[in-house]
Design an enzyme around this catalytic site. Structure first.
Site, PDB file in Angstrom:
ATOM      1  N   TYR A 102      35.442  21.992  49.624  1.00 32.23           N
ATOM      2  CA  TYR A 102      36.005  23.022  50.815  1.00 32.23           C
ATOM      3  C   TYR A 102      36.202  24.494  50.556  1.00 32.23           C
ATOM      4  CZ  TYR A 102      39.539  25.192  54.023  1.00 32.23           C
ATOM      5  OH  TYR A 102      40.150  26.166  54.657  1.00 32.23           O
ATOM      6  N   LYS A 109      34.128  28.395  51.852  1.00 34.18           N
ATOM      7  CA  LYS A 109      34.696  29.711  52.288  1.00 34.18           C
ATOM      8  C   LYS A 109      34.123  30.691  51.525  1.00 34.18           C
ATOM      9  CE  LYS A 109      37.179  28.053  55.476  1.00 34.18           C
ATOM     10  NZ  LYS A 109      36.782  28.066  56.818  1.00 34.18           N
ATOM     11  N   PHE A 120      46.722  33.117  54.373  1.00 34.88           N
ATOM     12  CA  PHE A 120      47.448  32.378  53.293  1.00 34.88           C
ATOM     13  C   PHE A 120      47.989  31.081  53.976  1.00 34.88           C
ATOM     14  CE2 PHE A 120      47.769  35.284  49.527  1.00 34.88           C
ATOM     15  CZ  PHE A 120      46.512  35.982  50.231  1.00 34.88           C
ATOM     16  N   ARG A 158      50.814  17.926  42.011  1.00 37.49           N
ATOM     17  CA  ARG A 158      49.524  17.388  42.793  1.00 37.49           C
ATOM     18  C   ARG A 158      48.396  17.749  42.101  1.00 37.49           C
ATOM     19  NH1 ARG A 158      49.049  18.573  49.037  1.00 37.49           N
ATOM     20  NH2 ARG A 158      48.851  20.772  48.389  1.00 37.49           N
ATOM     21  N   GLY A 174      45.001  19.735  41.396  1.00 35.42           N
ATOM     22  CA  GLY A 174      44.684  20.782  41.956  1.00 35.42           C
ATOM     23  C   GLY A 174      45.319  21.891  42.544  1.00 35.42           C
ATOM     24  N   ASN A 187      49.511  18.832  54.100  1.00 37.39           N
ATOM     25  CA  ASN A 187      50.102  19.957  54.123  1.00 37.39           C
ATOM     26  C   ASN A 187      51.844  20.010  54.195  1.00 37.39           C
ATOM     27  OD1 ASN A 187      47.405  21.137  55.839  1.00 37.39           O
ATOM     28  ND2 ASN A 187      47.977  21.808  53.886  1.00 37.39           N
ATOM     29  N   LEU A 188      52.331  20.871  53.331  1.00 36.64           N
ATOM     30  CA  LEU A 188      53.924  20.646  53.393  1.00 36.64           C
ATOM     31  C   LEU A 188      54.599  20.551  54.731  1.00 36.64           C
ATOM     32  CD1 LEU A 188      56.213  20.490  51.521  1.00 36.64           C
ATOM     33  CD2 LEU A 188      56.342  23.230  51.329  1.00 36.64           C
ATOM     34  N   LYS A 197      38.401  20.954  57.200  1.00 30.71           N
ATOM     35  CA  LYS A 197      39.170  21.962  56.408  1.00 30.71           C
ATOM     36  C   LYS A 197      40.143  20.842  55.200  1.00 30.71           C
ATOM     37  CE  LYS A 197      43.158  21.494  59.486  1.00 30.71           C
ATOM     38  NZ  LYS A 197      44.179  21.999  59.820  1.00 30.71           N
ATOM     39  N   SER A 217      39.989  31.994  53.584  1.00 33.25           N
ATOM     40  CA  SER A 217      41.250  31.444  52.918  1.00 33.25           C
ATOM     41  C   SER A 217      41.665  32.110  51.767  1.00 33.25           C
ATOM     42  CB  SER A 217      41.312  29.910  52.855  1.00 33.25           C
ATOM     43  OG  SER A 217      42.394  29.323  51.878  1.00 33.25           O
TER      44      SER A 217
HETATM   45  P1  NAD Z   1      41.691  22.724  62.720  1.00 31.68           P
HETATM   46  O1  NAD Z   1      40.798  21.592  62.152  1.00 31.68           O
HETATM   47  O2  NAD Z   1      42.728  22.414  63.651  1.00 31.68           O
HETATM   48  O3  NAD Z   1      40.701  23.482  63.719  1.00 31.68           O
HETATM   49  C1  NAD Z   1      39.386  23.498  63.713  1.00 31.68           C
HETATM   50  C2  NAD Z   1      38.508  22.823  65.057  1.00 31.68           C
HETATM   51  O4  NAD Z   1      37.038  23.087  64.970  1.00 31.68           O
HETATM   52  C3  NAD Z   1      39.017  21.457  65.324  1.00 31.68           C
HETATM   53  O5  NAD Z   1      39.079  21.743  66.477  1.00 31.68           O
HETATM   54  C4  NAD Z   1      37.599  20.668  65.168  1.00 31.68           C
HETATM   55  O6  NAD Z   1      37.178  19.642  66.220  1.00 31.68           O
HETATM   56  C5  NAD Z   1      36.515  21.922  65.472  1.00 31.68           C
HETATM   57  N1  NAD Z   1      35.271  21.704  64.588  1.00 31.68           N
HETATM   58  C6  NAD Z   1      34.969  21.488  63.235  1.00 31.68           C
HETATM   59  N2  NAD Z   1      33.557  21.406  63.103  1.00 31.68           N
HETATM   60  C7  NAD Z   1      32.843  21.767  64.210  1.00 31.68           C
HETATM   61  C8  NAD Z   1      31.500  21.706  64.557  1.00 31.68           C
HETATM   62  N3  NAD Z   1      30.562  21.566  63.677  1.00 31.68           N
HETATM   63  N4  NAD Z   1      31.615  22.153  65.905  1.00 31.68           N
HETATM   64  C9  NAD Z   1      32.187  22.224  66.812  1.00 31.68           C
HETATM   65  N5  NAD Z   1      33.549  22.279  66.382  1.00 31.68           N
HETATM   66  C10 NAD Z   1      34.048  22.003  65.182  1.00 31.68           C
HETATM   67  O7  NAD Z   1      41.939  23.676  61.828  1.00 31.68           O
HETATM   68  P2  NAD Z   1      42.710  25.103  61.802  1.00 31.68           P
HETATM   69  O8  NAD Z   1      43.937  24.566  60.651  1.00 31.68           O
HETATM   70  O9  NAD Z   1      42.832  25.638  63.198  1.00 31.68           O
HETATM   71  O10 NAD Z   1      41.738  26.018  60.968  1.00 31.68           O
HETATM   72  C11 NAD Z   1      40.946  26.693  61.486  1.00 31.68           C
HETATM   73  C12 NAD Z   1      39.932  27.338  60.506  1.00 31.68           C
HETATM   74  O11 NAD Z   1      40.677  28.202  59.705  1.00 31.68           O
HETATM   75  C13 NAD Z   1      39.193  26.703  59.586  1.00 31.68           C
HETATM   76  O12 NAD Z   1      37.915  27.326  59.567  1.00 31.68           O
HETATM   77  C14 NAD Z   1      39.922  26.428  58.355  1.00 31.68           C
HETATM   78  O13 NAD Z   1      39.046  26.147  57.256  1.00 31.68           O
HETATM   79  C15 NAD Z   1      40.543  27.755  58.377  1.00 31.68           C
HETATM   80  N6  NAD Z   1      41.653  27.976  57.287  1.00 31.68           N
HETATM   81  C16 NAD Z   1      42.816  26.929  57.906  1.00 31.68           C
HETATM   82  C17 NAD Z   1      43.812  27.216  57.125  1.00 31.68           C
HETATM   83  C18 NAD Z   1      45.157  26.111  57.523  1.00 31.68           C
HETATM   84  O14 NAD Z   1      45.989  26.013  56.615  1.00 31.68           O
HETATM   85  N7  NAD Z   1      45.040  25.674  58.636  1.00 31.68           N
HETATM   86  C19 NAD Z   1      44.010  28.029  55.855  1.00 31.68           C
HETATM   87  C20 NAD Z   1      42.746  28.829  55.670  1.00 31.68           C
HETATM   88  C21 NAD Z   1      41.856  28.803  56.490  1.00 31.68           C
HETATM   89  C1  UD1 Z   2      46.034  23.829  50.832  1.00 31.83           C
HETATM   90  C2  UD1 Z   2      44.776  23.839  50.148  1.00 31.83           C
HETATM   91  C3  UD1 Z   2      44.137  25.169  50.304  1.00 31.83           C
HETATM   92  C4  UD1 Z   2      44.193  25.272  52.170  1.00 31.83           C
HETATM   93  C5  UD1 Z   2      45.469  25.301  52.397  1.00 31.83           C
HETATM   94  C6  UD1 Z   2      45.932  25.431  54.004  1.00 31.83           C
HETATM   95  C7  UD1 Z   2      44.828  22.577  47.998  1.00 31.83           C
HETATM   96  C8  UD1 Z   2      44.762  22.411  46.794  1.00 31.83           C
HETATM   97  N1  UD1 Z   2      44.880  23.830  48.754  1.00 31.83           N
HETATM   98  O1  UD1 Z   2      46.972  24.854  50.192  1.00 31.83           O
HETATM   99  O2  UD1 Z   2      42.737  25.201  50.238  1.00 31.83           O
HETATM  100  O3  UD1 Z   2      43.762  26.657  52.515  1.00 31.83           O
HETATM  101  O4  UD1 Z   2      46.292  24.079  52.137  1.00 31.83           O
HETATM  102  O5  UD1 Z   2      45.249  24.458  54.719  1.00 31.83           O
HETATM  103  O6  UD1 Z   2      45.092  21.329  48.856  1.00 31.83           O
HETATM  104  N2  UD1 Z   2      53.551  20.055  48.626  1.00 31.83           N
HETATM  105  C9  UD1 Z   2      54.495  19.020  48.544  1.00 31.83           C
HETATM  106  N3  UD1 Z   2      54.772  18.185  49.074  1.00 31.83           N
HETATM  107  C10 UD1 Z   2      53.783  17.772  50.042  1.00 31.83           C
HETATM  108  C11 UD1 Z   2      52.753  18.504  50.500  1.00 31.83           C
HETATM  109  C12 UD1 Z   2      52.692  19.805  49.800  1.00 31.83           C
HETATM  110  O7  UD1 Z   2      55.360  19.438  47.531  1.00 31.83           O
HETATM  111  O8  UD1 Z   2      53.922  16.464  50.649  1.00 31.83           O
HETATM  112  C13 UD1 Z   2      53.541  21.238  47.956  1.00 31.83           C
HETATM  113  C14 UD1 Z   2      52.356  21.594  47.545  1.00 31.83           C
HETATM  114  O9  UD1 Z   2      52.324  21.192  46.031  1.00 31.83           O
HETATM  115  C15 UD1 Z   2      52.123  23.082  47.436  1.00 31.83           C
HETATM  116  C16 UD1 Z   2      53.054  23.572  48.843  1.00 31.83           C
HETATM  117  O10 UD1 Z   2      53.763  22.353  49.174  1.00 31.83           O
HETATM  118  O11 UD1 Z   2      52.816  23.833  46.368  1.00 31.83           O
HETATM  119  C17 UD1 Z   2      52.007  23.968  49.875  1.00 31.83           C
HETATM  120  O12 UD1 Z   2      51.054  22.785  49.890  1.00 31.83           O
HETATM  121  P1  UD1 Z   2      50.181  22.932  51.093  1.00 31.83           P
HETATM  122  O13 UD1 Z   2      50.867  22.951  52.559  1.00 31.83           O
HETATM  123  O14 UD1 Z   2      49.248  21.560  51.039  1.00 31.83           O
HETATM  124  O15 UD1 Z   2      49.091  23.845  51.007  1.00 31.83           O
HETATM  125  P2  UD1 Z   2      48.451  24.598  49.741  1.00 31.83           P
HETATM  126  O16 UD1 Z   2      48.403  23.522  48.481  1.00 31.83           O
HETATM  127  O17 UD1 Z   2      48.814  25.816  49.439  1.00 31.83           O
END
Ligand code: NAD
Ligand code: UD1
Length: 340
Positions: free
Chosen positions: A150, A154, A180, A297, A299, A201-202, A85, A125
């Protein structure tokens, strides 16, 4: 009812396992621990009183996935979280991302057909919307070309499910949830997000800075077309998000789905700017968080938040937790992890 939770020791998966067990579902987790720790199982057990079954293997391995389904014959539905991810990493390791994220989904879909498991909830996502032309985004908002490999995984996974469902109306039922920005942790502070290395992430960056691991938070850009110039997102509490999965599972098991492929926005419907979030964190925790504004940043999109009315009405689910309580939970978790 046994539910397979792939990626169940990960951030969102672990919270979902707790909510499923609280609702009486029996859970089996598959995770290869590529981005999580086995100790998460202990903490799931501490919270819910139940230790879920666990199998460690890579879901992109077709034979191992098939052998798993042979062993566990009582599964009624799958929640598929397992994926790579990290947006930035996906640019340099695109093939690994495509292989892991696409092949794992295809192996599961194949197993669903072969072993007669009709239901799957998939982690999608809001990244599939890119920078939308109109806000807030509804499920009707057109998807845009992905900004990263990535994000593209999705979009492609959604298309794979849509096409597979089209040709399997009788036996396959999928729901994609477009998250979100998930943040926060369980109220016990026992499970939460534990990024490897420097967080992208923030919120993890904020809590690590507050805990003294990082010197200062960089706010990426204050020249966006938003009220205070910083970018806007829809931050959803991870426990609320976990509960949305339980509701989606209930919907499929009680045959309330209106089509065999559905997709829903899962957000709060509220947009907060980076500056608003930082100030809310300082207010809630009383921590003197150091921050500075730097360049945008690459992207990043400017602003996005969800129109949740369709999902709220169809699923009968609504995010409940306030931003303040969510930030407090993230801080409680960080302090517990760091022994503060
Ligand atoms: P995470 O990395 O904490 O959890 C994913 C888990 O999947 C991990 O424990 C990893 O070890 C396992 N994994 C990865 N590839 C694998 C494989 N091939 N076989 C078995 N296990 C595997 O991530 P998360 O934040 O909990 O996200 C979960 C899902 O939600 C992901 O699909 C991610 O893309 C999606 N998602 C996350 C966010 C976010 O901000 N966290 C936002 C939108 C979508
Ligand atoms: C990012 C991913 C998105 C993913 C999501 C959740 C990108 C372009 N997008 O979203 O695909 O689904 O994470 O995992 O990376 N920020 C700061 N300072 C920091 C970190 C972040 O100002 O140190 C700002 C970013 O510019 C953004 C906001 O905080 O405006 C949220 O950032 P972040 O948590 O990384 O999530 P997204 O960028 O929304």
């Amino acid at each position: 009812m046994q539910i397979l939770v792939t990626g169940g020791t990960g951030y969102i998966g672990s919270h979902t396992v707790v909510e499923l067990q609280n609702k009486g579902y029996e859970v089996v987790i598959v995770d290869n621990l590529s981005n999580s720790q086995i100790e998460v199982l202990d903490n799931i057990e501490k919270i819910s009183g139940i230790r879920p079954a666990f199998e460690q293997f890579d879901l992109s391995e077709r034979d191992l996935t098939d052998a798993f389904f042979q062993k566990y014959s009582g599964i009624s539905a799958i929640i598929h979280f397992a994926a790579f991810k990290a947006v930035g990493e996906s640019v340099s390791k695109s093939l690994e991302y495509y292989r892991n994220n696409l092949v794992s989904l295809m192996n599961l879909l194949e197993g669903m057909k072969k072993y007669k498991i009709p239901n799957m909830v998939f982690s999608s996502s809001c990244t599939v919307y890119g920078q939308p032309d109109v806000l807030p985004v509804t499920e009707e908002t057109p998807r845009k070309e992905a900004e990263s490999p990535y994000g593209n995984t999705k979009a492609i996974c959604e298309d794979i499910m849509r096409d597979y469902c089209k040709s399997h109306e009788e036996d396959i039922n999928c729901i994609a949830l477009r998250y979100f920005n998930p943040i926060g942790a369980h109220e016990t502070g026992l499970i939460g997000e534990l990024p490897v290395g420097v967080p992208n992430n923030l919120v993890p960056f904020i809590t690590q800075t507050a805990a003294g691991l990082r010197d200062e938070l960089s706010i990426f850009g204050e020249d966006y077309d938003t009220p205070d110039g910083t970018a806007i997102r829809d931050y959803i509490n991870v426990v609320d998000l976990a509960q949305a999965h339980v509701v989606a599972i209930d919907r499929m098991l009680t045959k309330k789905s209106k089509a065999n492929y559905e997709y829903f926005n899962v957000g709060t419907g509220e947009g907060y700017s980076v500056m608003q979030l930082v100030k809310a964190f300082i207010e809630v925790t009383g921590v003197d968080l150091k921050y500075k504004v730097v360049e945008r940043r690459a992207g990043d999109i400017e602003k996005i938040w969800a129109d949740t009315s369709f999902g709220n009405a169809e699923l009968g689910w609504k995010a409940q937790k306030s931003l303040e309580e969510t930030l407090a939970s993230a801080w409680k978790w960080e302090k517990k992890v760091r022994g503060l």
